[in-house]
Design an enzyme around this catalytic site. Structure first.
Site: not given
Ligand SMILES: NC(=O)c1ccc[n+]([C@@H]2O[C@H](COP(=O)([O-])OP(=O)(O)OC[C@H]3O[C@@H](n4cnc5c(N)ncnc54)[C@H](O)[C@@H]3O)[C@@H](O)[C@H]2O)c1
Length: 254
Positions: A138, A151
């Protein structure tokens, strides 16, 4: 059909970036084991996928080492091998930094850090011929953000892990890279909901000013999924140990 017959595990597959990644991999011809801690949403996300590849769901909490090992063994048995791990699962929560609740600290580090180490280790054991591992870092792990240091620290650990382990496992032909996304997903919607009106206005202003390509967060299907296909495929065979922002130009990594 860039990923024809590639055998791939995607974690965090129930929504957001993980669900988008599964759709792109199936469309590119891959055989996908989709994993998430949420079974109902995980199963629902696979409904309507129509190939040319295919996907099946296995429940897996990435923060539980025994569950990861069992789920990966079952997935690899059904897939007949493993070429790629897209480890997308991750969690986010704001925390006041002067008094971080133990539960928040343990949860963020367990899922984001332990989950990366457990899933990457399980993938390693199933990749004797080499493979590609895509982790999720991130921008928060590289910059300073108010009430977001826990985080950010968990994602900085993912960056350090990815860079270090890429050097070790490269000898076995295993590539590790980390994507640093900026996408509209359920996680981002929750992030917005947690901000005060004032902080939300400041966030939207900064986003508009600091993202040169369009001034807003991206769309996972159109802006990130093609990058996920590239990192899973043979076209990225000489790329490892990199932190790759897919964020419209918000940050530049050194
Ligand atoms: N959306 C963004 O702009 C953004 C920015 C920086 C980093 N990220 C990273 O990208 C990745 C995906 O993010 P997103 O926005 O799609 O998140 P989201 O919350 O929309 O989806 C995350 C998914 O991970 C699953 N999950 C959570 N805990 C879990 C566990 N213990 N075991 C298995 N599955 C689990 C959830 O059920 C969900 O389906 C994450 O690692 C997040 O930290 C996202």
């Amino acid at each position: 059909m860039e990923l024809r017959n590639k055998k791939i595990i995607v974690t965090g597959s129930a929504q957001g970036i993980g669900a988008s990644t599964v759709r792109a991999y199936v469309a590119a011809g891959a055989q996908v084991a989709a994993m998430d801690v949420d079974t109902d949403k995980g199963e629902a996300a696979l409904a309507g996928l129509d190939g040319p590849g295919s996907a099946f769901f296995i429940r897996c909490n990435v923060g539980d080492r025994a569950e990861v090992d069992t789920a990966f063994d079952a997935a690899v048995k059904r897939l007949g091998g493993l070429d790629v791990l897209a480890h997308v699962a991750g969690v986010h929560r704001h925390a006041a930094t002067h008094d971080v609740p133990d539960e928040t600290l343990a949860w963020l580090f367990n899922v984001n850090v332990n989950g990366t180490i457990y899933t990457n280790g399980a993938a390693y054991r199933h990749m004797p011929q080499g493979g590609s591992i895509i982790n999720f870092g991130s921008e928060s792990g590289l910059t300073a953000e108010i009430n977001n240091a826990v985080y950010g620290a968990s994602k900085a650990a993912v960056h350090a892990w990815t860079r270090s382990v890429a050097r070790e496992w490269g000898k076995q032909g295993i590539r590790l890279n980390a994507v640093l996304p900026y996408m509209v997903t359920p996680m981002y919607e929750r992030f917005r909901e947690a901000l005060s009106d004032e902080d939300l206005a400041a966030h939207d202003k900064a986003t508009a000013e600091q993202i040169p390509l369009g001034g807003k967060f991206g769309n996972a299907d159109t802006d990130l999924a093609p990058v996920m296909v590239f990192l899973a495929g043979d076209g990225s065979r000489f790329i490892t140990g990199q932190l790759l922002p897919v964020d419209g130009g918000l940050i530049s990594v050194r």
